[in-house]
Design an enzyme around this catalytic site. Sequence first.
Site, PDB file in Angstrom:
ATOM      1  N   SER A  17     128.670 101.246  45.738  1.00 14.35           N
ATOM      2  CA  SER A  17     129.583 100.540  46.652  1.00 14.35           C
ATOM      3  C   SER A  17     128.830  99.470  47.447  1.00 14.35           C
ATOM      4  O   SER A  17     129.401  98.432  47.794  1.00 14.35           O
ATOM      5  CB  SER A  17     130.295 101.518  47.590  1.00 14.35           C
ATOM      6  N   ASN A  18     127.576  99.711  47.706  1.00  9.76           N
ATOM      7  CA  ASN A  18     126.784  98.675  48.391  1.00  9.76           C
ATOM      8  C   ASN A  18     126.478  97.509  47.464  1.00  9.76           C
ATOM      9  O   ASN A  18     126.463  96.355  47.892  1.00  9.76           O
ATOM     10  CB  ASN A  18     125.501  99.280  48.967  1.00  9.76           C
ATOM     11  N   ARG A  69     105.040 109.243  37.914  1.00  9.62           N
ATOM     12  CA  ARG A  69     105.731 108.240  38.729  1.00  9.62           C
ATOM     13  C   ARG A  69     105.184 106.838  38.460  1.00  9.62           C
ATOM     14  O   ARG A  69     105.938 105.875  38.305  1.00  9.62           O
ATOM     15  CB  ARG A  69     105.586 108.563  40.213  1.00  9.62           C
ATOM     16  N   MET A  94     117.704 106.266  44.187  1.00 13.62           N
ATOM     17  CA  MET A  94     117.241 107.579  44.633  1.00 13.62           C
ATOM     18  C   MET A  94     115.912 107.983  43.996  1.00 13.62           C
ATOM     19  O   MET A  94     115.697 109.152  43.676  1.00 13.62           O
ATOM     20  CB  MET A  94     118.326 108.629  44.352  1.00 13.62           C
ATOM     21  N   ARG A  95     115.034 107.020  43.826  1.00 13.15           N
ATOM     22  CA  ARG A  95     113.675 107.338  43.376  1.00 13.15           C
ATOM     23  C   ARG A  95     112.696 106.744  44.376  1.00 13.15           C
ATOM     24  O   ARG A  95     112.943 105.674  44.933  1.00 13.15           O
ATOM     25  CB  ARG A  95     113.377 106.689  42.014  1.00 13.15           C
ATOM     26  N   LEU A  97     109.372 104.819  45.048  1.00 12.82           N
ATOM     27  CA  LEU A  97     108.528 103.870  44.322  1.00 12.82           C
ATOM     28  C   LEU A  97     107.110 103.949  44.888  1.00 12.82           C
ATOM     29  O   LEU A  97     106.921 103.968  46.107  1.00 12.82           O
ATOM     30  CB  LEU A  97     109.096 102.457  44.462  1.00 12.82           C
ATOM     31  N   HIS A 113     119.038 102.596  54.204  1.00  6.58           N
ATOM     32  CA  HIS A 113     118.888 104.034  54.458  1.00  6.58           C
ATOM     33  C   HIS A 113     119.979 104.508  55.419  1.00  6.58           C
ATOM     34  O   HIS A 113     120.212 103.861  56.448  1.00  6.58           O
ATOM     35  CB  HIS A 113     117.508 104.328  55.037  1.00  6.58           C
ATOM     36  N   GLU A 178     127.199 100.148  56.188  1.00 14.59           N
ATOM     37  CA  GLU A 178     126.213  99.665  55.218  1.00 14.59           C
ATOM     38  C   GLU A 178     126.727  98.414  54.519  1.00 14.59           C
ATOM     39  O   GLU A 178     125.963  97.478  54.250  1.00 14.59           O
ATOM     40  CB  GLU A 178     125.912 100.755  54.191  1.00 14.59           C
TER      41      GLU A 178
HETATM   42  C1  GRF Z   1     124.095 104.888  50.668  1.00 15.00           C
HETATM   43  O1  GRF Z   1     124.622 105.697  51.671  1.00 15.00           O
HETATM   44  C2  GRF Z   1     122.640 104.640  50.892  1.00 15.00           C
HETATM   45  O2  GRF Z   1     122.298 104.525  52.225  1.00 15.00           O
HETATM   46  C3  GRF Z   1     122.048 105.882  50.305  1.00 15.00           C
HETATM   47  O3  GRF Z   1     122.790 106.094  49.146  1.00 15.00           O
HETATM   48  C4  GRF Z   1     124.101 105.629  49.345  1.00 15.00           C
HETATM   49  C5  GRF Z   1     124.464 104.731  48.208  1.00 15.00           C
HETATM   50  O4  GRF Z   1     125.833 104.481  48.150  1.00 15.00           O
HETATM   51  N1  GRF Z   1     120.636 105.751  50.125  1.00 15.00           N
HETATM   52  P1  GRF Z   1     126.424 103.496  47.052  1.00 15.00           P
HETATM   53  O5  GRF Z   1     125.891 103.930  45.708  1.00 15.00           O
HETATM   54  O6  GRF Z   1     125.993 102.108  47.401  1.00 15.00           O
HETATM   55  O7  GRF Z   1     127.907 103.656  47.142  1.00 15.00           O
END
Ligand code: GRF
Length: 221
Positions: A17-18, A69, A94-95, A97, A113, A178
């Site tokens: 979504s971001n 890694r 979600m990794r 780096l 974050h 966000e």
């Molecule tokens: C967000 O809340 C971000 O802060 C966290 O993971 C989420 C990602 O959301 N690290 P999306 O995939 O952008 O919807």
Amino acid sequence: MSRPDTRVAVLISGEGSNLQALIDAARTGQLGARIVTVVSNRGAARGLERARAAGIEALHLGAVRGQERADYDAALAALLAPREPDLVVLAGFMRILGPRFVEIYRGRMLNLHPSLLPNYPGLDTHRRVLEAADEWHGATVHFVTDELDGGPAVIQYRLPVSGGDTADSLAQRVHRGEHLILPRAVSWFAAGRLRLAGGSVMLDGRALDAPVSVDEEGALK
Ligand code: GRF
């Protein structure tokens, strides 16, 4: 000086979504930058579909079982290099780096974050905020350094926690914020207004002593 040719690579792991907020801002000209590639470490990430729907290259780079890694990071760096990103945006990637990768993009990599850093680096931020009975919660965009979720903060979205909030309601409220702050930070970078100098965030030529703060109405403080 505005550089609409700023090339952005977005790294994701899930919903995206971001990423969508960045795509929408690019479409309306508010980003002042072009998203040249989207990479996910998860093949099923919905964000990859969002990228494809917007006509943006969407790549899956999964980790091989047992892979070090550093080897994953090297593969990611090799994937990105020919695409010549000016900026790498971690939008729900979600990794972690490692230092070599971070060094390549020092001053050119932003992370999003879901907490008011330096509070609550790491996972499960909404639950931890509730357990601590904090009055405020939010989200932070920061430059990425070697310290997990620890690099200099650029902009924060702040919301008051209400008595009825649950981890789910906080996640939704944080998400809305966000979607405001991430495109804004990227647009500043693209316009040449935002940079990292040593350990300091420079915005419009001045070192920030605190991140720019945005409230629920979207007002800058
Ligand atoms: C967000 O809340 C971000 O802060 C966290 O993971 C989420 C990602 O959301 N690290 P999306 O995939 O952008 O919807």
